[in-house]
Motif scaffolding. Structure first.
Motif, short mmCIF file in Angstrom:
data_model
loop_
_atom_site.label_atom_id
_atom_site.label_comp_id
_atom_site.label_asym_id
_atom_site.label_seq_id
_atom_site.Cartn_x
_atom_site.Cartn_y
_atom_site.Cartn_z
N MET A 122 0.76 -1.14 -0.13
CA MET A 122 -0.08 -0.05 0.02
C MET A 122 1.02 1.28 -0.05
O MET A 122 0.51 2.37 -0.66
CB MET A 122 -1.12 -0.10 1.16
CG MET A 122 -1.97 -1.12 1.01
SD MET A 122 -2.88 -1.22 -0.49
CE MET A 122 -4.39 -0.33 -0.04
N ILE A 123 2.07 1.21 0.73
CA ILE A 123 2.87 2.44 0.81
C ILE A 123 3.39 2.60 -0.55
O ILE A 123 3.34 3.54 -1.53
CB ILE A 123 4.00 2.44 1.75
CG1 ILE A 123 3.56 2.37 3.29
CG2 ILE A 123 5.11 3.17 1.26
CD1 ILE A 123 4.44 1.93 4.34
N ALA A 124 3.83 1.57 -1.35
CA ALA A 124 4.17 1.50 -2.74
C ALA A 124 3.04 1.89 -3.62
O ALA A 124 3.60 2.98 -4.61
CB ALA A 124 4.87 0.17 -3.41
N LYS A 125 1.91 1.72 -3.64
CA LYS A 125 0.94 2.22 -4.19
C LYS A 125 0.57 3.66 -3.98
O LYS A 125 0.43 4.30 -4.92
CB LYS A 125 -0.48 1.27 -3.96
CG LYS A 125 -1.86 1.70 -4.64
CD LYS A 125 -1.51 1.89 -6.05
CE LYS A 125 -1.47 0.89 -7.22
NZ LYS A 125 -1.58 1.05 -8.41
N ALA A 126 0.58 4.09 -2.74
CA ALA A 126 0.46 5.57 -2.46
C ALA A 126 1.47 6.42 -3.10
O ALA A 126 1.43 7.33 -3.73
CB ALA A 126 0.57 5.66 -0.89
N ARG A 127 2.99 5.85 -3.23
CA ARG A 127 4.03 6.61 -4.06
C ARG A 127 3.56 6.65 -5.59
O ARG A 127 3.71 7.59 -6.03
CB ARG A 127 5.24 5.77 -3.67
CG ARG A 127 5.82 6.23 -2.33
CD ARG A 127 7.33 5.46 -2.21
NE ARG A 127 7.83 6.21 -1.04
CZ ARG A 127 8.12 5.23 -0.03
NH1 ARG A 127 7.90 4.33 0.04
NH2 ARG A 127 8.56 5.94 1.11
N GLU A 128 3.00 5.58 -6.02
CA GLU A 128 2.90 5.52 -7.38
C GLU A 128 1.68 6.48 -7.79
O GLU A 128 1.88 7.13 -8.83
CB GLU A 128 2.28 4.09 -7.91
CG GLU A 128 1.74 3.77 -9.01
CD GLU A 128 1.55 2.27 -9.59
OE1 GLU A 128 0.24 2.05 -9.90
OE2 GLU A 128 2.09 1.24 -8.79
N LEU A 129 0.85 6.56 -6.83
CA LEU A 129 -0.38 7.63 -7.04
C LEU A 129 0.00 9.13 -6.75
O LEU A 129 -0.72 9.96 -6.80
CB LEU A 129 -1.49 7.20 -6.22
CG LEU A 129 -2.12 5.88 -6.36
CD1 LEU A 129 -3.15 5.54 -5.38
CD2 LEU A 129 -2.94 6.00 -7.85
N GLY A 130 1.29 9.38 -6.22
CA GLY A 130 1.83 10.54 -6.15
C GLY A 130 1.37 11.16 -4.71
O GLY A 130 1.64 12.18 -4.58
N ALA A 131 1.20 10.22 -3.67
CA ALA A 131 0.95 10.82 -2.51
C ALA A 131 2.32 11.16 -1.81
O ALA A 131 3.31 10.75 -1.93
CB ALA A 131 0.35 9.88 -1.55
N LYS A 132 2.04 12.09 -0.95
CA LYS A 132 3.02 12.80 -0.16
C LYS A 132 3.19 12.39 1.40
O LYS A 132 4.32 12.53 2.03
CB LYS A 132 3.24 14.49 -0.23
CG LYS A 132 3.28 14.85 -1.78
CD LYS A 132 4.86 14.57 -2.16
CE LYS A 132 4.85 15.18 -3.60
NZ LYS A 132 5.32 14.29 -4.46
#
Length: 158
Positions: free
Chosen positions: A105-115
């Protein structure tokens, strides 16, 4: 499944709805009480999470759902997503499924541009708090909790 064996982490589809609902409802009922916000997320995760820009992943062991986790979209002020509804079947606990889901989920959040990610929890859930800390989440204060059971809030700056 051995303690170090990797499970398959897949994107949510409606066929996993019962597992998403049941795994979460079981742990909530074991330690707390279901709240209106729980029902809103668990009864219709496609509408309540995915269609609002969130994401759900499911851990499978030989095709059987044994764990779930969601990224609930927030407004980006200051958090982009809440890591939420992490649940692992009792028979699969202690086998690093939660860690694998959190990492995915952290990897997905990064992929989605989350900060920034946000978590709400309760200090009585020591294994969960440990997993969050191991993933780099730090305790914060001052954010209004979504659930009455929340007594700890954490963030991860990506």
């Amino acid at each position: 499944m051995s303690a170090t064996e990797k499970v398959q982490i897949v994107d949510y589809s409606d066929r996993y709805h019962a597992a998403f609902r049941d795994l979460n409802a079981a742990w909530i009922a074991k330690y707390f009480e279901m709240e209106d916000s729980d029902y809103q997320l668990l009864d219709n995760p496609r509408q309540a999470i995915i269609e609002k820009g969130g994401y759900i992943q499911v851990a499978l062991d030989n095709g059987r759902p044994i764990g779930v986790c969601a990224l609930v979209k927030l407004d980006g002020n200051p958090y982009d997503f809440e890591l939420a509804k992490l649940a692992v079947a009792p028979e699969a606990q202690g086998k690093h499924i939660g860690t694998q889901l959190i990492e995915a989920m952290i990897a997905k959040a990064r992929e989605l541009g989350a900060k920034k990610l946000y978590i709400e929890s309760h200090t009585s859930l020591k294994p969960a708090i440990h997993l969050y800390q191991k993933a780099g989440f730090k305790e914060i204060t001052g954010h209004s909790p979504t659930f009455s059971r929340v007594n700890i809030q954490m963030e991860l700056i990506l």
